[in-house]
Scaffold this motif. Structure first.
Motif, PDB file in Angstrom:
ATOM      1  N   ILE A 178       0.845  -1.186   0.000  1.00 56.55           N
ATOM      2  CA  ILE A 178       0.000   0.000   0.000  1.00 56.55           C
ATOM      3  C   ILE A 178       0.888   1.246   0.000  1.00 56.55           C
ATOM      4  O   ILE A 178       1.842   1.335   0.785  1.00 56.55           O
ATOM      5  N   VAL A 179       0.611   2.162  -0.902  1.00 55.96           N
ATOM      6  CA  VAL A 179       1.391   3.390  -1.001  1.00 55.96           C
ATOM      7  C   VAL A 179       0.442   4.585  -0.996  1.00 55.96           C
ATOM      8  O   VAL A 179      -0.732   4.468  -1.349  1.00 55.96           O
ATOM      9  N   ARG A 180       0.974   5.728  -0.574  1.00 51.88           N
ATOM     10  CA  ARG A 180       0.194   6.964  -0.581  1.00 51.88           C
ATOM     11  C   ARG A 180       0.778   7.920  -1.606  1.00 51.88           C
ATOM     12  O   ARG A 180       1.981   7.898  -1.879  1.00 51.88           O
ATOM     13  N   GLY A 181      -0.065   8.756  -2.165  1.00 55.19           N
ATOM     14  CA  GLY A 181       0.440   9.706  -3.146  1.00 55.19           C
ATOM     15  C   GLY A 181      -0.549  10.809  -3.427  1.00 55.19           C
ATOM     16  O   GLY A 181      -1.554  10.974  -2.734  1.00 55.19           O
ATOM     17  N   ARG A 182      -0.235  11.599  -4.459  1.00 56.39           N
ATOM     18  CA  ARG A 182      -1.081  12.705  -4.890  1.00 56.39           C
ATOM     19  C   ARG A 182      -1.316  12.604  -6.389  1.00 56.39           C
ATOM     20  O   ARG A 182      -0.387  12.348  -7.160  1.00 56.39           O
ATOM     21  N   VAL A 183      -2.555  12.807  -6.791  1.00 61.18           N
ATOM     22  CA  VAL A 183      -2.863  12.845  -8.221  1.00 61.18           C
ATOM     23  C   VAL A 183      -2.004  13.919  -8.872  1.00 61.18           C
ATOM     24  O   VAL A 183      -1.790  14.998  -8.299  1.00 61.18           O
TER      25      VAL A 183
ATOM     26  N   LYS B 147      -5.961   9.448 -21.439  1.00 61.51           N
ATOM     27  CA  LYS B 147      -7.386   9.111 -21.407  1.00 61.51           C
ATOM     28  C   LYS B 147      -7.611   7.716 -20.836  1.00 61.51           C
ATOM     29  O   LYS B 147      -8.751   7.294 -20.648  1.00 61.51           O
ATOM     30  N   THR B 148      -6.499   7.023 -20.536  1.00 64.85           N
ATOM     31  CA  THR B 148      -6.639   5.635 -20.092  1.00 64.85           C
ATOM     32  C   THR B 148      -6.001   5.347 -18.736  1.00 64.85           C
ATOM     33  O   THR B 148      -6.195   4.258 -18.199  1.00 64.85           O
ATOM     34  N   GLU B 149      -5.233   6.274 -18.183  1.00 71.04           N
ATOM     35  CA  GLU B 149      -4.619   6.079 -16.870  1.00 71.04           C
ATOM     36  C   GLU B 149      -4.678   7.354 -16.041  1.00 71.04           C
ATOM     37  O   GLU B 149      -4.514   8.451 -16.579  1.00 71.04           O
ATOM     38  N   LEU B 150      -4.896   7.170 -14.752  1.00 74.66           N
ATOM     39  CA  LEU B 150      -4.761   8.271 -13.795  1.00 74.66           C
ATOM     40  C   LEU B 150      -3.367   8.172 -13.201  1.00 74.66           C
ATOM     41  O   LEU B 150      -2.977   7.113 -12.688  1.00 74.66           O
TER      42      LEU B 150
ATOM     43  N   CYS C 184      -9.606  -0.177 -13.934  1.00 76.77           N
ATOM     44  CA  CYS C 184      -9.664  -0.351 -12.479  1.00 76.77           C
ATOM     45  C   CYS C 184     -10.594   0.680 -11.851  1.00 76.77           C
ATOM     46  O   CYS C 184     -11.403   0.353 -10.970  1.00 76.77           O
ATOM     47  N   LEU C 185     -10.487   1.921 -12.304  1.00 78.98           N
ATOM     48  CA  LEU C 185     -11.348   2.976 -11.762  1.00 78.98           C
ATOM     49  C   LEU C 185     -12.811   2.697 -12.083  1.00 78.98           C
ATOM     50  O   LEU C 185     -13.689   2.912 -11.233  1.00 78.98           O
ATOM     51  N   GLN C 186     -13.075   2.215 -13.300  1.00 76.47           N
ATOM     52  CA  GLN C 186     -14.456   1.885 -13.675  1.00 76.47           C
ATOM     53  C   GLN C 186     -15.006   0.763 -12.797  1.00 76.47           C
ATOM     54  O   GLN C 186     -16.138   0.827 -12.324  1.00 76.47           O
TER      55      GLN C 186
ATOM     56  N   ILE D 171     -14.953  10.325 -14.509  1.00 76.14           N
ATOM     57  CA  ILE D 171     -14.658   9.761 -13.183  1.00 76.14           C
ATOM     58  C   ILE D 171     -13.879  10.763 -12.340  1.00 76.14           C
ATOM     59  O   ILE D 171     -14.132  10.916 -11.141  1.00 76.14           O
ATOM     60  N   ILE D 172     -12.923  11.448 -12.966  1.00 78.03           N
ATOM     61  CA  ILE D 172     -12.170  12.489 -12.261  1.00 78.03           C
ATOM     62  C   ILE D 172     -13.122  13.554 -11.728  1.00 78.03           C
ATOM     63  O   ILE D 172     -13.015  13.986 -10.576  1.00 78.03           O
ATOM     64  N   GLU D 173     -14.068  13.950 -12.550  1.00 75.04           N
ATOM     65  CA  GLU D 173     -15.035  14.979 -12.150  1.00 75.04           C
ATOM     66  C   GLU D 173     -15.946  14.490 -11.020  1.00 75.04           C
ATOM     67  O   GLU D 173     -16.181  15.210 -10.045  1.00 75.04           O
ATOM     68  N   LEU D 174     -16.430  13.258 -11.127  1.00 76.03           N
ATOM     69  CA  LEU D 174     -17.353  12.727 -10.124  1.00 76.03           C
ATOM     70  C   LEU D 174     -16.703  12.576  -8.756  1.00 76.03           C
ATOM     71  O   LEU D 174     -17.329  12.837  -7.726  1.00 76.03           O
ATOM     72  N   PHE D 175     -15.428  12.153  -8.725  1.00 78.67           N
ATOM     73  CA  PHE D 175     -14.761  11.865  -7.460  1.00 78.67           C
ATOM     74  C   PHE D 175     -13.691  12.894  -7.097  1.00 78.67           C
ATOM     75  O   PHE D 175     -12.906  12.666  -6.190  1.00 78.67           O
ATOM     76  N   CYS D 176     -13.688  14.011  -7.822  1.00 79.09           N
ATOM     77  CA  CYS D 176     -12.789  15.144  -7.507  1.00 79.09           C
ATOM     78  C   CYS D 176     -11.319  14.745  -7.534  1.00 79.09           C
ATOM     79  O   CYS D 176     -10.516  15.218  -6.722  1.00 79.09           O
ATOM     80  N   LEU D 177     -10.945  13.897  -8.481  1.00 77.70           N
ATOM     81  CA  LEU D 177      -9.570  13.401  -8.552  1.00 77.70           C
ATOM     82  C   LEU D 177      -8.673  14.368  -9.319  1.00 77.70           C
ATOM     83  O   LEU D 177      -8.011  14.016 -10.295  1.00 77.70           O
ATOM     84  N   TYR D 178      -8.621  15.582  -8.829  1.00 79.43           N
ATOM     85  CA  TYR D 178      -7.840  16.631  -9.464  1.00 79.43           C
ATOM     86  C   TYR D 178      -6.421  16.647  -8.898  1.00 79.43           C
ATOM     87  O   TYR D 178      -6.148  16.005  -7.864  1.00 79.43           O
ATOM     88  N   PRO D 179      -5.485  17.349  -9.568  1.00 83.98           N
ATOM     89  CA  PRO D 179      -4.105  17.387  -9.083  1.00 83.98           C
ATOM     90  C   PRO D 179      -4.004  17.732  -7.610  1.00 83.98           C
ATOM     91  O   PRO D 179      -4.666  18.652  -7.127  1.00 83.98           O
TER      92      PRO D 179
END
Length: 245
Positions: free
Chosen positions: A80-85, A92-95, A114-116, A130-138
């Motif tokens: 398990i690792v922690r990080g920041r977007v 268009k295919t990876e976060l 995986c996100l889907q 998905i980024i918009e729905l879950f606020c996965l911004y930088p």
């Protein structure tokens, strides 16, 4: 004396000095000298820890904040690792998530599939949606589970960890809007709510990281409406609404 890279970033108008009090408070009662030295190119905070209780302090800092692995060789499959977007790579295919690999340019890649599967019940939503729905911004903090490693090509593939999925599941099941704030200290968010006279419209403010927090709205209060009300008090922050609807 040990130089460590913390899994906390500073960005925008902030520099590493603003983290000094937080780190000192964390090590209060221990016989250590802790100095905040600056940041890496990616914005991760670097500090120097020395003293009689150095090993204890380092373990505690790693537990509470996290220490960057620095090198891909320190990573293991299924860990398990922690990080920041990060927005350093557009796809268009990876976060892409910065997990603190410093000696080479290397990010964790979370495949769209995986996100889907993990977030939208397998529906074929675009990554942008998905980024918009879950606020996965930088700079959004994420906990990941490594699913594959290639040390030679510097490829790290990951999925959201169980702990991260529990957080999103809780957000969804509460039926409450949340306002994600990226790039402001907790005290500043609270001041903005007070100045805009919206403290009564929120239940609490949760901390995601040093400069990342979530405002939990009361039932009937929409996060989108709060943005226009408190945005002027947080000019350097990114405000993103999360709505279970």
């Amino acid at each position: 004396m040990t130089l460590v890279t913390l899994l906390e970033k500073v960005y925008g108008p902030y520099n590493a000095r603003v983290f000094k009090h937080t780190l000192s408070s964390l090590c209060k009662g221990l016989k250590v000298d802790v100095r905040v030295l600056g940041t890496t190119e990616q914005g991760w905070i670097q500090a120097d820890v020395s003293g009689e209780d150095e090993e204890v302090a380092l373990r505690y800092i790693d537990w509470k904040i996290g220490l960057a692995p620095v090198s891909i060789e320190r990573l293991k499959k299924f860990s398990i690792v922690r990080g920041r977007v990060t927005s350093s790579r557009k796809s268009k295919t990876e976060l892409y998530v910065d997990i603190g690999i410093l000696d080479q340019e290397c990010y964790a890649e979370v495949p769209l599939g995986c996100l889907q599967a993990q977030l939208v019940d397998g529906r074929k939503f675009a990554l942008r949606k998905i980024i918009e729905l879950f606020c996965l911004y930088p700079n959004f903090p994420l906990s990941l589970k490594i699913i594959s490693l290639d040390y030679q090509s510097l490829r790290v593939k990951a999925e959201l960890s169980e702990a991260q999925l529990r957080i999103f599941s809780q957000w969804l099941s509460s039926y409450l809007d949340r306002l994600v704030v990226l790039g402001a200290q907790l005290s500043e968010v609270r001041k903005a709510l007070k100045a805009s006279k919206h403290l009564r419209d929120v239940i609490k403010v949760e901390t995601l990281g040093f400069l990342e927090s979530v405002v939990v709205c009361k039932l009937g209060t929409e996060a989108l409406g709060l943005i226009t009300e408190i945005g002027s008090y947080l000019p350097s922050a990114v405000l993103a609404p999360f709505s279970p609807k």
